[in-house]
Motif scaffolding. Sequence first.
Motif, PDB file in Angstrom:
ATOM      1  N   GLU A  73      -1.746 -89.356-103.827  1.00 11.96           N
ATOM      2  CA  GLU A  73      -2.570 -88.330-104.467  1.00 11.96           C
ATOM      3  C   GLU A  73      -1.680 -87.181-104.921  1.00 11.96           C
ATOM      4  OE1 GLU A  73      -6.714 -87.768-102.468  1.00 11.96           O
ATOM      5  OE2 GLU A  73      -5.318 -88.367-100.902  1.00 11.96           O
ATOM      6  N   THR A  74      -2.043 -86.588-106.024  1.00  6.32           N
ATOM      7  CA  THR A  74      -1.301 -85.424-106.510  1.00  6.32           C
ATOM      8  C   THR A  74      -2.285 -84.300-106.836  1.00  6.32           C
ATOM      9  OG1 THR A  74      -1.454 -86.214-108.784  1.00  6.32           O
ATOM     10  CG2 THR A  74       0.562 -86.778-107.569  1.00  6.32           C
ATOM     11  N   GLU A  75      -1.794 -83.090-106.834  1.00  7.62           N
ATOM     12  CA  GLU A  75      -2.617 -81.952-107.248  1.00  7.62           C
ATOM     13  C   GLU A  75      -2.928 -82.096-108.734  1.00  7.62           C
ATOM     14  OE1 GLU A  75      -3.574 -79.097-105.471  1.00  7.62           O
ATOM     15  OE2 GLU A  75      -2.975 -80.137-103.636  1.00  7.62           O
ATOM     16  N   HIS A  76      -4.155 -81.734-109.088  1.00  6.95           N
ATOM     17  CA  HIS A  76      -4.547 -81.867-110.483  1.00  6.95           C
ATOM     18  C   HIS A  76      -5.379 -80.643-110.855  1.00  6.95           C
ATOM     19  CE1 HIS A  76      -5.494 -83.764-114.223  1.00  6.95           C
ATOM     20  NE2 HIS A  76      -6.794 -83.805-113.964  1.00  6.95           N
ATOM     21  N   HIS A  77      -4.926 -79.869-111.798  1.00  5.22           N
ATOM     22  CA  HIS A  77      -5.634 -78.644-112.175  1.00  5.22           C
ATOM     23  C   HIS A  77      -6.877 -78.998-112.981  1.00  5.22           C
ATOM     24  CE1 HIS A  77      -6.448 -74.751-114.081  1.00  5.22           C
ATOM     25  NE2 HIS A  77      -5.765 -74.231-113.075  1.00  5.22           N
ATOM     26  N   VAL A  78      -8.052 -78.613-112.461  1.00  4.10           N
ATOM     27  CA  VAL A  78      -9.287 -78.925-113.195  1.00  4.10           C
ATOM     28  C   VAL A  78     -10.015 -77.671-113.659  1.00  4.10           C
ATOM     29  CG1 VAL A  78      -9.637 -81.124-112.025  1.00  4.10           C
ATOM     30  CG2 VAL A  78     -10.680 -79.050-111.077  1.00  4.10           C
ATOM     31  N   GLY A  79      -9.629 -76.510-113.136  1.00  7.97           N
ATOM     32  CA  GLY A  79     -10.326 -75.299-113.550  1.00  7.97           C
ATOM     33  C   GLY A  79      -9.963 -74.130-112.666  1.00  7.97           C
ATOM     34  N   VAL A  80     -10.762 -73.082-112.756  1.00  5.69           N
ATOM     35  CA  VAL A  80     -10.490 -71.879-111.961  1.00  5.69           C
ATOM     36  C   VAL A  80     -11.786 -71.396-111.313  1.00  5.69           C
ATOM     37  CG1 VAL A  80      -8.554 -71.091-113.372  1.00  5.69           C
ATOM     38  CG2 VAL A  80     -10.878 -70.368-113.956  1.00  5.69           C
ATOM     39  N   ILE A  81     -11.620 -70.611-110.250  1.00  7.74           N
ATOM     40  CA  ILE A  81     -12.758 -69.943-109.619  1.00  7.74           C
ATOM     41  C   ILE A  81     -12.598 -68.453-109.863  1.00  7.74           C
ATOM     42  CG2 ILE A  81     -13.838 -69.367-107.414  1.00  7.74           C
ATOM     43  CD1 ILE A  81     -13.063 -72.174-106.463  1.00  7.74           C
ATOM     44  N   GLU A  82     -13.632 -67.835-110.400  1.00 13.95           N
ATOM     45  CA  GLU A  82     -13.565 -66.405-110.698  1.00 13.95           C
ATOM     46  C   GLU A  82     -14.535 -65.645-109.800  1.00 13.95           C
ATOM     47  OE1 GLU A  82     -12.274 -66.498-115.382  1.00 13.95           O
ATOM     48  OE2 GLU A  82     -14.397 -66.277-114.907  1.00 13.95           O
ATOM     49  N   LYS A  83     -14.154 -64.396-109.497  1.00 14.60           N
ATOM     50  CA  LYS A  83     -15.006 -63.570-108.649  1.00 14.60           C
ATOM     51  C   LYS A  83     -15.409 -62.316-109.414  1.00 14.60           C
ATOM     52  CE  LYS A  83     -15.238 -61.060-104.304  1.00 14.60           C
ATOM     53  NZ  LYS A  83     -14.486 -60.451-103.200  1.00 14.60           N
ATOM     54  N   GLY A  84     -16.684 -61.951-109.294  1.00 15.78           N
ATOM     55  CA  GLY A  84     -17.154 -60.736-109.955  1.00 15.78           C
ATOM     56  C   GLY A  84     -18.319 -60.178-109.170  1.00 15.78           C
ATOM     57  N   GLY A  85     -19.332 -59.682-109.849  1.00 15.05           N
ATOM     58  CA  GLY A  85     -20.512 -59.152-109.180  1.00 15.05           C
ATOM     59  C   GLY A  85     -20.340 -57.713-108.763  1.00 15.05           C
ATOM     60  N   LYS A  86     -21.044 -57.340-107.681  1.00 18.67           N
ATOM     61  CA  LYS A  86     -21.011 -55.979-107.168  1.00 18.67           C
ATOM     62  C   LYS A  86     -20.425 -56.005-105.763  1.00 18.67           C
ATOM     63  CE  LYS A  86     -25.158 -54.737-109.768  1.00 18.67           C
ATOM     64  NZ  LYS A  86     -26.558 -54.297-109.697  1.00 18.67           N
ATOM     65  N   PRO A  87     -19.981 -54.830-105.260  1.00 16.77           N
ATOM     66  CA  PRO A  87     -19.367 -54.822-103.931  1.00 16.77           C
ATOM     67  C   PRO A  87     -20.263 -55.442-102.861  1.00 16.77           C
ATOM     68  CG  PRO A  87     -19.015 -52.723-105.011  1.00 16.77           C
ATOM     69  CD  PRO A  87     -19.928 -53.499-105.905  1.00 16.77           C
TER      70      PRO A  87
ATOM     71  N   GLY B 113     -17.303 -71.183-110.706  1.00 12.08           N
ATOM     72  CA  GLY B 113     -16.239 -72.113-111.044  1.00 12.08           C
ATOM     73  C   GLY B 113     -16.290 -72.415-112.529  1.00 12.08           C
ATOM     74  N   MET B 114     -15.126 -72.492-113.134  1.00  9.43           N
ATOM     75  CA  MET B 114     -15.081 -72.781-114.569  1.00  9.43           C
ATOM     76  C   MET B 114     -14.103 -73.929-114.810  1.00  9.43           C
ATOM     77  SD  MET B 114     -14.934 -70.020-117.592  1.00  9.43           S
ATOM     78  CE  MET B 114     -13.277 -69.442-117.281  1.00  9.43           C
ATOM     79  N   LEU B 115     -14.624 -75.012-115.332  1.00 14.64           N
ATOM     80  CA  LEU B 115     -13.772 -76.170-115.599  1.00 14.64           C
ATOM     81  C   LEU B 115     -12.888 -75.929-116.816  1.00 14.64           C
ATOM     82  CD1 LEU B 115     -16.228 -79.181-115.161  1.00 14.64           C
ATOM     83  CD2 LEU B 115     -14.292 -78.611-113.709  1.00 14.64           C
TER      84      LEU B 115
END
Length: 213
Positions: A49-63, A70-72
């Motif tokens: 198995e190898t690492e495979h970049h499929v997307g990113v996780i973003e954080k926002g919202g309020k405190p 997640g964004m593919l």
Amino acid sequence: DKCTLCAKCADFCRYNAIAVISDRLLFFEQLCHGCGGCKLVCQAGAIGETEHHVGVIEKGGKPDLPLYHGMLDIGQPFGVPIIRDLKSLVNNHGTVIFDSPPGTACPAVEAMRDADYCILVTEPTPFGLHDLKLTVDVVRELDIPFGVVINRDGIGDDRVEKYCSEESIALLAKIPNDIRIARLYSKGVPIVEGLPVFQQLFMEIFERAREAV
Ligand code: SF4
Ligand code: SF4
């Protein structure tokens, strides 16, 4: 080099991501869901198995109300790995609401898995009822308590309500088909901010879900 072309991995893979043809093994990366099953069944130890970049996780919202999403990457067909990572990131932060993908495919199942409660949102149409029945089968299989919210109430008929009644499924709420909701949605304004009258309704949904856990 270790591969004996026994084809056990290809037989195992439900997504047809592996094929053994004559003296060659073909791997179709875009079809792979990353379940790792082929590696388990390969007795020759030929699969890694190898690492495979499929997307990113973003954080926002309020405190006091963090929002992760997640964004593919463009062209990535399967969201399961990113949903899995997202869940591991936020699972211990008190009450967590996952907005699951629609349907009953792997991403939806992954989002629902291990949930304390599922709120199934549907529309009062034949299409909505059809999908609701499939999803009910899945949550029952996963053994997760659940209830139903009818969205855009008024656009169809009462067959979803009848189905819930016949199946002893909790009907948590009905959200009316209201053009003001669509307008707020198009501007990115939460309903409870633009139409505070709905705060009570959403709190009731939450309380009923919490009571059922
Ligand atoms: S990778 Fe392993 S399981 Fe697949 S054909 Fe080769 S030896 Fe068999
Ligand atoms: S990891 Fe799973 S989906 Fe991917 S090729 Fe192997 S068996 Fe198929």
